[in-house]
Design an enzyme around this catalytic site. Structure first.
Site, mmCIF file in Angstrom:
data_model
loop_
_atom_site.group_PDB
_atom_site.id
_atom_site.type_symbol
_atom_site.label_atom_id
_atom_site.label_comp_id
_atom_site.label_asym_id
_atom_site.label_seq_id
_atom_site.Cartn_x
_atom_site.Cartn_y
_atom_site.Cartn_z
ATOM 1 N N ASN A 1 -7.188 1.730 9.492
ATOM 2 C CA ASN A 1 -5.973 1.995 10.802
ATOM 3 C C ASN A 1 -5.631 1.960 12.017
ATOM 4 O OD1 ASN A 1 -4.803 2.789 8.102
ATOM 5 N ND2 ASN A 1 -4.356 4.876 8.353
ATOM 6 N N GLU B 1 -3.301 -0.303 8.382
ATOM 7 C CA GLU B 1 -2.019 0.461 8.505
ATOM 8 C C GLU B 1 -2.232 -0.313 9.780
ATOM 9 O OE1 GLU B 1 -0.906 4.756 9.062
ATOM 10 O OE2 GLU B 1 -1.327 4.979 6.546
ATOM 11 N N ARG C 1 1.070 -0.717 0.160
ATOM 12 C CA ARG C 1 -0.225 0.049 0.336
ATOM 13 C C ARG C 1 0.953 0.965 -0.235
ATOM 14 N NH1 ARG C 1 -1.982 3.465 4.928
ATOM 15 N NH2 ARG C 1 -3.532 4.555 3.442
ATOM 16 N N GLU D 1 -7.091 8.606 6.652
ATOM 17 C CA GLU D 1 -7.244 8.832 7.890
ATOM 18 C C GLU D 1 -7.760 10.655 7.606
ATOM 19 O OE1 GLU D 1 -3.821 8.520 9.965
ATOM 20 O OE2 GLU D 1 -4.288 6.438 10.506
HETATM 21 C C1 PNW Z 1 -0.506 7.557 10.791
HETATM 22 N N1 PNW Z 1 -2.918 8.878 16.438
HETATM 23 O O1 PNW Z 1 -1.187 8.528 11.458
HETATM 24 C C2 PNW Z 1 0.098 8.170 9.058
HETATM 25 O O2 PNW Z 1 -1.068 7.529 8.694
HETATM 26 C C3 PNW Z 1 0.715 8.062 9.418
HETATM 27 O O3 PNW Z 1 1.583 8.561 7.511
HETATM 28 C C4 PNW Z 1 1.755 7.865 9.958
HETATM 29 O O4 PNW Z 1 3.152 7.662 10.053
HETATM 30 C C5 PNW Z 1 1.879 5.889 11.498
HETATM 31 O O5 PNW Z 1 -0.010 6.928 11.300
HETATM 32 C C6 PNW Z 1 2.368 6.307 12.524
HETATM 33 O O6 PNW Z 1 1.861 7.483 12.474
HETATM 34 C C7 PNW Z 1 -1.220 8.356 12.956
HETATM 35 O O7 PNW Z 1 -2.973 9.609 17.294
HETATM 36 C C8 PNW Z 1 -1.074 9.133 13.825
HETATM 37 O O8 PNW Z 1 -3.377 8.169 17.120
HETATM 38 C C9 PNW Z 1 -1.805 9.879 15.233
HETATM 39 C C10 PNW Z 1 -2.405 9.020 14.467
HETATM 40 C C11 PNW Z 1 -2.709 7.392 14.822
HETATM 41 C C12 PNW Z 1 -2.613 7.454 13.312
#
Ligand code: PNW
Length: 490
Positions: free
Chosen positions: A321, A391, A87, A180
């Site tokens: 995710n 994810e 992906r 997201e």
């Molecule tokens: C995702 N939370 O972001 C993104 O899709 C990715 O690009 C990123 O690198 C990855 O997770 C890791 O951070 C998130 O706070 C950021 O729950 C924050 C959260 C969840 C997903």
């Protein structure tokens, strides 16, 4: 996989469908580099990272991990990890550098993605393609404020989507419109810590309104997603026969005190503010949850009847995710104007002092495989569509050099063993329909505002080296073995 794990999981042999996809997920900005090469335009993340003080370690994604130049090497490494899917996201500004519906298409950008798609297919790896992973063209932000202007923005996004369906859809059969939308809006327009860096906090951001803009931008994402899906379904799907949907973030919420009905309600409300905000309109009602309307009133936009009809059912699957679980406690005071979580407090321990899990190297993320299984059940019960896990993954403390102990990444291995076991049990024991698992992520990369300090990869990257040298961590092998065990042979 060690003998104890093998023993613990032996009843999960063959529980996943033979056409289950597993592999890794990435995002263009985080891996490609070549930020201004071959005609690529500037995205809001290029601008954000080039603004002093915005990124924790002062780094930029200018080079990231240079995957733009490493298609063959990276696909070969992925293949050695046994994956069946990959992906990745397309960089809008590589394909339409200025972003707009009348702006020119950049053939060099198309060429790059053609090369990647062909290389994947030649290696038996199925591409799952995300159109938007947070990197809107800066030109559209400058022209009309980007997603704050739904009517100006939607035709631009739909045209970009159309170019992608047209040029790649003969080979790409799995499309995701947005990654997201909730994190994009909350981090970019409520907290103001991500691009485009807007919020009510004047110490941090010059402009913005955390009490309204996140909901306006979220609405734009849902509506423009639905129009892109309409285009795909009417014009491309009949011939190309692919699937299309949206990927939503969401952590699980458990009541801080399971015996307090107010905390039980608060945990449910937190799930609605975080997940149902986007998932109810798409998968259930064509409208926002009642709990959000009750707290936010007119600050939450309304769907026109036409939009509502278009948004409902606009995803062929639930793109999921998820990383962690929180304990949620109700607040006794009325909601703050800038609250986006349902007037709750999110905590690391519950009323009995139980921890939500061991800490990673990322402040919000702790290992919580039990909550992950509960979340799979919550989503399946509420929405009843097949779940594609797009994810899931973790950082680990102390990964600073590719030493033997860092590459034998026990903390990450334990995380994946727990979460992948939860998938097996959710399928086998709870009857949840799960079709894919993409671990986050293939290599260490540029973790947005955290820069290069948060390493999520199953491959260590030496960021100091000119060629961004890759070193496989052991978790890559363990994931491969887990799916070898759990997927039913064809
Ligand atoms: C995702 N939370 O972001 C993104 O899709 C990715 O690009 C990123 O690198 C990855 O997770 C890791 O951070 C998130 O706070 C950021 O729950 C924050 C959260 C969840 C997903």
């Amino acid at each position: 996989m060690n003998p104890q794990t093998a023993e613990k999981l032996k009843d999960l042999k063959g529980v996943l469908r033979s056409d289950f996809y597993h592999g890794y997920a990435t995002a263009a900005t985080q891996v490609e580099g070549a930020w201004n090469v071959d005609g690529k335009g500037e995205s809001i993340w290029d601008k954000f990272a080039h603004t002093p003080g915005k990124v924790k370690d002062g780094s930029t994604p200018d080079d990231a991990v240079l995957s733009y130049y490493k298609t063959k090497e990276d696909v070969a490494l992925m293949r050695s990890y046994g994956v069946t899917g990959y992906r990745f996201s397309l960089s809008w500004t590589r394909i339409v550098p200025l972003g707009g519906k009348d702006d020119p298409v950049n053939e060099k950008g198309i060429e790059y993605y053609n090369g990647l798609i062909d290389e994947l297919l030649a290696n038996g790896i199925t591409p799952f393609v995300t159109l938007f992973h947070w990197d809107i063209p800066q030109a559209l932000e400058d022209r009309y404020g980007g997603m704050l202007d739904k009517d100006a923005y939607t035709p631009d996004f739909v045209r970009y989507a159309g170019v992608c369906f047209e040029r790649f859809g003969d080979r790409v059969k799995h499309w995701i419109t947005y990654n997201e939308p909730g994190v994009y809006t909350l981090a970019g327009y409520a907290a103001g810590v991500h691009a485009p860096a807007r919020s009510s906090n004047r110490k941090l951001n010059e402009e913005g309104d955390s009490s309204t803009e996140p909901f306006i931008v979220g609405h734009t994402e849902l509506v423009s997603h639905a129009y892109a899906v309409k285009l795909y379904r009417e014009k491309y799907q009949p011939e190309q026969k692919g699937t299309i949907g949206i990927t939503l973030h969401g952590n699980f919420s458990l009541p801080w005190d399971a015996n307090d009905s107010l905390d039980v309600e608060a945990a449910q409300r937190a799930l609605e503010f975080e997940i149902a905000w986007y998932a109810d309109p798409v998968h259930k009602t064509g409208d926002y949850p009642a709990s959000m309307r009750a707290q936010l009133g007119d600050r939450l936009p309304t769907f026109t009847p036409e939009e509502s009809k278009l948004v409902l059912g606009s995803s062929d699957f639930y793109g999921m995710n998820s990383y962690t679980t929180f304990f949620v406690r109700h607040l006794k005071t009325p909601p703050h104007i800038d609250d986006h979580s349902g007037n709750v407090e999110k905590l690391d321990t519950n009323s009995e002092g139980v921890s939500r899990g061991p800490a990673s190297d990322t402040y919000w993320l702790r290992t919580a495989p039990g909550g992950f299984r509960l979340l799979l059940n919550w989503i399946w019960k509420r929405y009843g569509v097949p779940i594609y896990i797009t994810e899931n993954g973790t950082t680990a403390k102390g990964e600073t050099e590719p030493s033997e102990s860092v590459l034998d990444d026990k903390f990450r291995i334990e995380f994946f063993e727990g979460y992948i076991e939860s998938i097996g049990r959710a399928v086998k024991e709870d009857g949840v329909d799960i079709r894919s698992y993409f671990a986050w992520t293939f290599t260490d990369n540029w973790e947005w505002a955290a820069g290069y300090s948060d390493r999520f990869g199953v491959t260590f990257v030496d960021f100091e080296s000119k060629e961004k040298k890759r070193y496989p961590k052991k978790s890559a092998t363990v994931i491969k073995e887990l799916f070898q065990l759990m997927i039913k042979p064809k």
